[in-house]
Design an enzyme around this catalytic site. Structure first.
Site, mmCIF file in Angstrom:
data_model
loop_
_atom_site.group_PDB
_atom_site.id
_atom_site.type_symbol
_atom_site.label_atom_id
_atom_site.label_comp_id
_atom_site.label_asym_id
_atom_site.label_seq_id
_atom_site.Cartn_x
_atom_site.Cartn_y
_atom_site.Cartn_z
ATOM 1 N N LYS A 21 41.074 2.232 -13.419
ATOM 2 C CA LYS A 21 41.619 3.465 -12.818
ATOM 3 C C LYS A 21 42.323 3.157 -11.493
ATOM 4 C CE LYS A 21 37.541 5.431 -12.564
ATOM 5 N NZ LYS A 21 36.682 4.345 -13.110
ATOM 6 N N ARG A 53 33.635 13.648 -11.479
ATOM 7 C CA ARG A 53 32.695 12.786 -12.189
ATOM 8 C C ARG A 53 31.528 13.564 -12.771
ATOM 9 N NH1 ARG A 53 33.898 7.609 -9.363
ATOM 10 N NH2 ARG A 53 32.506 6.008 -10.150
ATOM 11 N N ARG A 56 34.680 -9.356 -10.491
ATOM 12 C CA ARG A 56 35.066 -8.840 -9.181
ATOM 13 C C ARG A 56 33.967 -9.106 -8.150
ATOM 14 N NH1 ARG A 56 36.571 -2.614 -8.731
ATOM 15 N NH2 ARG A 56 34.320 -2.397 -9.051
ATOM 16 N N ARG A 98 31.702 -6.779 -3.981
ATOM 17 C CA ARG A 98 31.430 -5.349 -3.808
ATOM 18 C C ARG A 98 29.950 -5.087 -4.068
ATOM 19 N NH1 ARG A 98 35.051 -0.507 -6.506
ATOM 20 N NH2 ARG A 98 33.097 0.408 -7.253
ATOM 21 N N ARG A 128 25.479 2.106 -13.417
ATOM 22 C CA ARG A 128 26.728 2.885 -13.319
ATOM 23 C C ARG A 128 27.245 3.263 -14.706
ATOM 24 N NH1 ARG A 128 29.981 -1.240 -9.908
ATOM 25 N NH2 ARG A 128 31.765 0.114 -10.275
#
Ligand code: AP5
Length: 203
Positions: A24, A98, A137, A143, A154
């Site tokens: 996204k 969301r 990532r 992160r 998640r």
């Protein structure tokens, strides 16, 4: 790189939807650069608040690190503030709404400013690919919510709380589904072609 297809009108108002790691943010940045649609990413807004050490950043940090959704009332207030004074007529929401409660609130806020949504673009990517991307990532960027356990949480929260948002929109807006398991430039071409086919709603 494949040359992207038809360019959508810069005034379209879209929700870019999909699970964590579906691309996204990647696609919304490219769309903003190409079309001028304003990219509004709740995750980026919250990470910036944390980096600046604000009270809001402190309030949301724990939720983000645990991979949990920040409470609806907090997110809705944040987005209400970001919609005020928005000059561009076209925008792309990334990571918002969301929950169905957030979707209802967004509808109310956009109706109040006379700029209703035109459509929803869903990036579809297999679960295994999503996990590979996010763990990759984690190695590259570190992160805090890209650990294996948090990524699994998640994904579960996406299925339970966020996927139902598509049911909410199904009777209200055009929904286009894009195969996001392709090179970035091919996904962009597909998104541009699909959004070019969405008719802007009158304001
Ligand atoms: P947020 O930042 O929105 O995280 P997310 O939805 O989990 O999104 P990601 O950034 O992980 O994925 P993405 O789909 O944007 O993919 P990206 O382009 O980055 O939210 C973080 C947290 O903030 C939430 O967990 C929550 O706590 C809170 N929050 C935010 N919004 C909220 C809300 N509305 N309500 C409540 N809480 C909220 O790409 C991912 C990786 O894949 C990158 O490394 C990228 O380079 C790579 N990639 C992208 N496209 C491709 C491709 N086509 N091929 C190969 N690799 C690709």
């Amino acid at each position: 790189m494949t040359e992207p297809g038809p360019m959508p009108a810069s005034g379209r108002r879209l929700v870019l939807f999909g699970p964590p790691g579906s691309g996204k943010g990647t696609q919304a940045q490219l769309l903003e650069a190409r079309t001028g649609q304003h990219h509004l990413a709740t995750g980026d807004i919250l990470r910036a608040e944390r980096a600046q050490g604000t009270a809001l950043g402190a309030r949301v940090g724990g939720y983000m690190d645990r991979g949990e959704l920040v409470p609806d009332e907090v997110i809705i207030a944040v987005m209400a503030a970001h919609l005020q004074g928005l000059e561009r007529t076209g925008f792309i929401f990334d990571g918002f709404p969301r929950t169905v409660a957030q979707a209802r609130a967004l509808d109310s806020m956009l109706t109040a400013i006379g700029r209703p949504l035109d459509g929803v673009v869903v990036l579809e990517v297999p679960m295994g690919v999503l996990e590979t991307r996010l763990l990759g990532r984690a190695e590259a960027e570190g992160r805090s919510d890209d650990t294996p356990e948090t990524v699994r949480k998640r994904m579960r929260i996406y299925q339970e709380a966020t996927a139902p948002v598509l049911d909410y929109y199904s009777s209200r807006l055009p929904i286009v589904r894009i195969d996001g398991d392709r090179p970035v430039s091919e996904v962009l071409s597909a998104v541009l072609a699909a959004t070019g086919g969405i008719t802007p709603r009158p304001v």
